[in-house]
Design a protein around this motif. Structure first.
Motif, PDB file in Angstrom:
ATOM      1  N   ARG A   1       0.833  -1.214   0.000  1.00  0.00           N
ATOM      2  CA  ARG A   1       0.000   0.000   0.000  1.00  0.00           C
ATOM      3  C   ARG A   1       0.862   1.256   0.000  1.00  0.00           C
TER       4      ARG A   1
ATOM      5  N   LYS B   1       3.751   1.787  -1.071  1.00  0.00           N
ATOM      6  CA  LYS B   1       4.455   2.046  -2.320  1.00  0.00           C
ATOM      7  C   LYS B   1       3.499   2.227  -3.496  1.00  0.00           C
ATOM      8  N   GLY B   2       2.217   2.199  -3.196  1.00  0.00           N
ATOM      9  CA  GLY B   2       1.235   2.406  -4.255  1.00  0.00           C
ATOM     10  C   GLY B   2       0.940   1.168  -5.090  1.00  0.00           C
ATOM     11  N   HIS B   3       1.330  -0.014  -4.576  1.00  0.00           N
ATOM     12  CA  HIS B   3       0.990  -1.244  -5.287  1.00  0.00           C
ATOM     13  C   HIS B   3      -0.340  -1.752  -4.774  1.00  0.00           C
ATOM     14  N   ARG B   4      -1.029  -2.525  -5.593  1.00  0.00           N
ATOM     15  CA  ARG B   4      -2.323  -3.012  -5.154  1.00  0.00           C
ATOM     16  C   ARG B   4      -2.216  -4.361  -4.469  1.00  0.00           C
TER      17      ARG B   4
END
Lengths: 153, 153
Positions: free
Chosen positions: A14, A16-19
DNA sequence: CTCAGTGCAAACGATTTGCAAGCTA
DNA sequence: TAGCTTGCAAATCGTTTGCACTGAG
């Protein structure tokens, strides 16, 4: 089978902006369930054996992601495939690999770590971040080979 | 450029019932002319640069043959390609490999050899026949990486 | 609703192999 | 001459990539 690292993985994703996808969680679970040295093929097989579906492409992409995020280490142990193993905090070990059958043993040797440091420093390599492999022949393979030599084909 | 090993290679080929072909001699010469760590592609290129013609298939087949006969050692140094180096009697060395750029440094460390022996014995691997690799990051790559971290993309 | 993530199949790089032709012994 | 060696091209193996679709946020 619920690892503390799991929550950590999720929050780092989250951050790092990954799903957070089911595929990622399935792979994470599998990597942490096994105790070490798996190649992509073996991981895929055991994931699918559980009825989960993760494609080969996703598997590879996410193994690399986990490696980037520091959750797995990716090794080339002399064979044609990469091996992956989850990082369990702290205790580092090195690998002893049989050059005949590919068998891998783990070992911990503070003495050899110290020497690695010295050698890295001497050659201007980073003395802190290093891994080491010893390649030799395991007893089983040695016996086979000796037998073969006594009665050559 | 005429190595004593050349005659030895020729007679071992004959002994074992292999034929002495121009391709084998060209490859042998090239492997012994270079001082170490070449991959198949680089060898092929330098052989062809001399106007000699050896096909890729023959190159691979004969590198394996030379390895079987003990004239070269074949390493997987973490990259996708194998590296080959000729065996110059006696003086053994190990490899320090940069995990970023693949650069390879050689080193000799009697201390680490002793520890390898001990570790092999403890795990029932052959204590005599072993090679070791250290994987770390060379200074150049470390600088690059640090710079990248200071100014992330 | 948007774009990161996915699956598929095709692309890839290194190495290996099948087969017909060539050359050593 | 016999059959090991070669070269070529096709096959293989593990991994990566392009692209249209899907689903997490």
């Amino acid at each position: 089978m619920s690892f503390p690292e799991r929550e950590q993985y999720i929050s780092i994703l989250r951050d790092k902006g990954h799903r957070v996808t089911p595929e990622r969680l399935a792979l994470f679970r599998e990597v942490y369930a096994q105790h070490g040295h798996l190649d992509a093929e073996a991981l895929l097989e055991s994931i699918q054996k559980q009825g989960l579906k993760v494609s080969r492409a996703t598997l590879y992409r996410n193994l690399d992601l986990m490696a980037d995020l520091g959750f797995v280490r990716k090794y080339r142990l002399g064979t044609s495939r990469f091996h992956y193993e989850h990082v369990h905090d702290g205790q580092r070990h090195d690998h002893l690999v049989c050059t005949e059958c590919g068998r891998v043993a783990e070992f911990v040797s503070p003495g050899i770590v110290a020497m690695q440091r010295a050698i890295c420093s001497a050659h201007e390599f980073d003395p802190e971040e290093h891994t080491l492999q010893i390649h030799s022949v395991c007893n089983d393979c040695r016996k086979l080979r000796d037998a073969r030599r006594r009665a050559p084909s």
